[in-house]
Design a protein around this motif. Sequence first.
Motif, PDB file in Angstrom:
ATOM      1  N   GLU A 275     -47.681   3.128  -4.600  1.00 23.94           N
ATOM      2  CA  GLU A 275     -47.014   1.830  -4.599  1.00 23.94           C
ATOM      3  C   GLU A 275     -47.032   1.172  -5.979  1.00 23.94           C
ATOM      4  O   GLU A 275     -46.146   0.371  -6.299  1.00 23.94           O
ATOM      5  N   GLU A 276     -48.019   1.504  -6.802  1.00 28.70           N
ATOM      6  CA  GLU A 276     -48.085   0.944  -8.148  1.00 28.70           C
ATOM      7  C   GLU A 276     -46.983   1.493  -9.048  1.00 28.70           C
ATOM      8  O   GLU A 276     -46.726   0.948 -10.124  1.00 28.70           O
ATOM      9  N   PHE A 277     -46.332   2.567  -8.608  1.00 25.45           N
ATOM     10  CA  PHE A 277     -45.205   3.156  -9.332  1.00 25.45           C
ATOM     11  C   PHE A 277     -43.878   2.866  -8.639  1.00 25.45           C
ATOM     12  O   PHE A 277     -42.902   3.581  -8.838  1.00 25.45           O
ATOM     13  N   ARG A 278     -43.871   1.809  -7.810  1.00 22.98           N
ATOM     14  CA  ARG A 278     -42.678   1.406  -7.041  1.00 22.98           C
ATOM     15  C   ARG A 278     -42.275   2.458  -6.009  1.00 22.98           C
ATOM     16  O   ARG A 278     -41.108   2.478  -5.579  1.00 22.98           O
ATOM     17  N   ILE A 279     -43.169   3.336  -5.654  1.00 23.12           N
ATOM     18  CA  ILE A 279     -42.857   4.348  -4.647  1.00 23.12           C
ATOM     19  C   ILE A 279     -43.279   3.806  -3.293  1.00 23.12           C
ATOM     20  O   ILE A 279     -44.434   3.923  -2.870  1.00 23.12           O
ATOM     21  N   SER A 280     -42.335   3.152  -2.647  1.00 22.66           N
ATOM     22  CA  SER A 280     -42.570   2.516  -1.358  1.00 22.66           C
ATOM     23  C   SER A 280     -41.237   2.412  -0.629  1.00 22.66           C
ATOM     24  O   SER A 280     -40.174   2.604  -1.232  1.00 22.66           O
ATOM     25  N   PHE A 281     -41.296   2.106   0.667  1.00 20.36           N
ATOM     26  CA  PHE A 281     -40.056   1.950   1.428  1.00 20.36           C
ATOM     27  C   PHE A 281     -39.750   0.468   1.568  1.00 20.36           C
ATOM     28  O   PHE A 281     -40.411  -0.254   2.311  1.00 20.36           O
ATOM     29  N   ARG A 282     -38.757   0.011   0.789  1.00 18.82           N
ATOM     30  CA  ARG A 282     -38.383  -1.393   0.814  1.00 18.82           C
ATOM     31  C   ARG A 282     -36.901  -1.491   0.478  1.00 18.82           C
ATOM     32  O   ARG A 282     -36.514  -1.600  -0.682  1.00 18.82           O
ATOM     33  N   LEU A 283     -36.055  -1.456   1.496  1.00 14.13           N
ATOM     34  CA  LEU A 283     -34.614  -1.477   1.285  1.00 14.13           C
ATOM     35  C   LEU A 283     -34.067  -2.901   1.362  1.00 14.13           C
ATOM     36  O   LEU A 283     -34.531  -3.715   2.156  1.00 14.13           O
ATOM     37  N   ASN A 284     -33.063  -3.171   0.529  1.00  9.96           N
ATOM     38  CA  ASN A 284     -32.362  -4.442   0.551  1.00  9.96           C
ATOM     39  C   ASN A 284     -30.901  -4.197   0.927  1.00  9.96           C
ATOM     40  O   ASN A 284     -30.372  -3.095   0.722  1.00  9.96           O
ATOM     41  N   ILE A 285     -30.253  -5.231   1.440  1.00  5.51           N
ATOM     42  CA  ILE A 285     -28.869  -5.076   1.867  1.00  5.51           C
ATOM     43  C   ILE A 285     -27.957  -4.709   0.709  1.00  5.51           C
ATOM     44  O   ILE A 285     -26.994  -3.955   0.852  1.00  5.51           O
ATOM     45  N   TRP A 286     -28.276  -5.202  -0.514  1.00  4.96           N
ATOM     46  CA  TRP A 286     -27.429  -4.898  -1.664  1.00  4.96           C
ATOM     47  C   TRP A 286     -27.515  -3.426  -2.064  1.00  4.96           C
ATOM     48  O   TRP A 286     -26.552  -2.858  -2.574  1.00  4.96           O
ATOM     49  N   SER A 287     -28.678  -2.804  -1.848  1.00  3.06           N
ATOM     50  CA  SER A 287     -28.792  -1.382  -2.182  1.00  3.06           C
ATOM     51  C   SER A 287     -27.982  -0.533  -1.214  1.00  3.06           C
ATOM     52  O   SER A 287     -27.381   0.474  -1.603  1.00  3.06           O
ATOM     53  N   VAL A 288     -27.951  -0.937   0.057  1.00  2.09           N
ATOM     54  CA  VAL A 288     -27.112  -0.242   1.032  1.00  2.09           C
ATOM     55  C   VAL A 288     -25.639  -0.411   0.668  1.00  2.09           C
ATOM     56  O   VAL A 288     -24.851   0.544   0.716  1.00  2.09           O
ATOM     57  N   ALA A 289     -25.270  -1.635   0.264  1.00  4.07           N
ATOM     58  CA  ALA A 289     -23.879  -1.898  -0.128  1.00  4.07           C
ATOM     59  C   ALA A 289     -23.488  -1.062  -1.345  1.00  4.07           C
ATOM     60  O   ALA A 289     -22.406  -0.459  -1.384  1.00  4.07           O
ATOM     61  N   ALA A 290     -24.358  -1.001  -2.346  1.00  2.00           N
ATOM     62  CA  ALA A 290     -24.069  -0.219  -3.555  1.00  2.00           C
ATOM     63  C   ALA A 290     -23.967   1.268  -3.227  1.00  2.00           C
ATOM     64  O   ALA A 290     -23.106   1.974  -3.767  1.00  2.00           O
ATOM     65  N   ALA A 291     -24.837   1.751  -2.334  1.00  2.61           N
ATOM     66  CA  ALA A 291     -24.834   3.163  -1.956  1.00  2.61           C
ATOM     67  C   ALA A 291     -23.525   3.554  -1.285  1.00  2.61           C
ATOM     68  O   ALA A 291     -23.025   4.673  -1.474  1.00  2.61           O
TER      69      ALA A 291
ATOM     70  N   GLY B 231     -39.791   6.136 -10.820  1.00  5.16           N
ATOM     71  CA  GLY B 231     -41.126   5.821 -10.365  1.00  5.16           C
ATOM     72  C   GLY B 231     -42.135   5.994 -11.488  1.00  5.16           C
ATOM     73  O   GLY B 231     -42.509   5.040 -12.165  1.00  5.16           O
ATOM     74  N   PHE B 232     -42.545   7.233 -11.729  1.00  5.18           N
ATOM     75  CA  PHE B 232     -43.631   7.491 -12.674  1.00  5.18           C
ATOM     76  C   PHE B 232     -43.258   7.204 -14.129  1.00  5.18           C
ATOM     77  O   PHE B 232     -43.935   6.437 -14.818  1.00  5.18           O
ATOM     78  N   ILE B 233     -42.170   7.826 -14.616  1.00  5.99           N
ATOM     79  CA  ILE B 233     -41.840   7.687 -16.035  1.00  5.99           C
ATOM     80  C   ILE B 233     -41.485   6.245 -16.381  1.00  5.99           C
ATOM     81  O   ILE B 233     -41.975   5.692 -17.378  1.00  5.99           O
ATOM     82  N   MET B 234     -40.644   5.620 -15.582  1.00  2.00           N
ATOM     83  CA  MET B 234     -40.231   4.250 -15.897  1.00  2.00           C
ATOM     84  C   MET B 234     -41.413   3.285 -15.851  1.00  2.00           C
ATOM     85  O   MET B 234     -41.561   2.429 -16.725  1.00  2.00           O
TER      86      MET B 234
END
Length: 300
Positions: A77-93, A144-147
Amino acid sequence: MSSFSFSTGKTIRHMGIYFLLFLAGDLFCSLIFDLLFSVVELPGSAWYSLFRMAGCLILTFFLFRLYTVRGLHRRLEEFRISFRLNIWSVAAAVLLPTFVLCIYIPMGRITVNRFSPGETLLLLAASALTALKAGILEEMLFRGFIMRLLEDRWNRVAAILLPSFLFSLLHIPSMERITVSDVVLLVVSGTLVGILFSLAACTGNSISGSALIHTLWNFLLVTSVFHITTVQEAYGTPLFSVILPTDNILLTGGGFGVEASVVSAAGYLLACGLIVLTGRLERKGSSPAEGDRSSGKDRI
């Protein structure tokens, strides 16, 4: 997020180790399944893709997690590796591949390859796993890791731009042909889509959004669902093909394909704009709540 406080040398070393783990997971699975299926005969190549992609996804995820927890003593989770979806990400996808297909379909000739219901389901399943494997593992590595390591050591701008550029270079070996113009087109488009994925991860504070955008894009336009090419069945036999009447590399993407085209690049820029706008709106919307917290009020 907590700070890692790694030196420049350690930051580069950890980035290199994660990259090697990424390559090792794919290599080991290729060797294992190539050996296994040289003995066990499968009814079709789609079955090989199913097993190999699933195996690579599981093994590489395990290697990433093992090094993070045991080597760095950190949580994913410290590398942003988690499940947290937002409506805008679904729209962009959804909007990104829709935009590209809406541009290309009127330009070309659509062909439909007919399969039996069982073959269609198997092809879709293999395509989905192939897209998931790339979408999840590449986002874990780059966004995740590199960024996160670069952001902690330097700043967010460097953390967004450098992995995006590296992401584009990683795809050069998969080009059908390599010329200067083709490579330039790939690097520009690949860096743009990398920035898109990075913005999605930063704005949502999770790689879930970037992984969803990446996965759906690959599923529709990279695997065996839609092929947009100048030659029918140039990259296998997909469900649908859009045969373009032009060889202009700006439209075809040159040696890498339409992912590197100016049409796709325009889609990446539009999606970046959507995410940046959404992020600004979310920050404006959260400012009153932050004011309440600072004044000691509880927010329900």
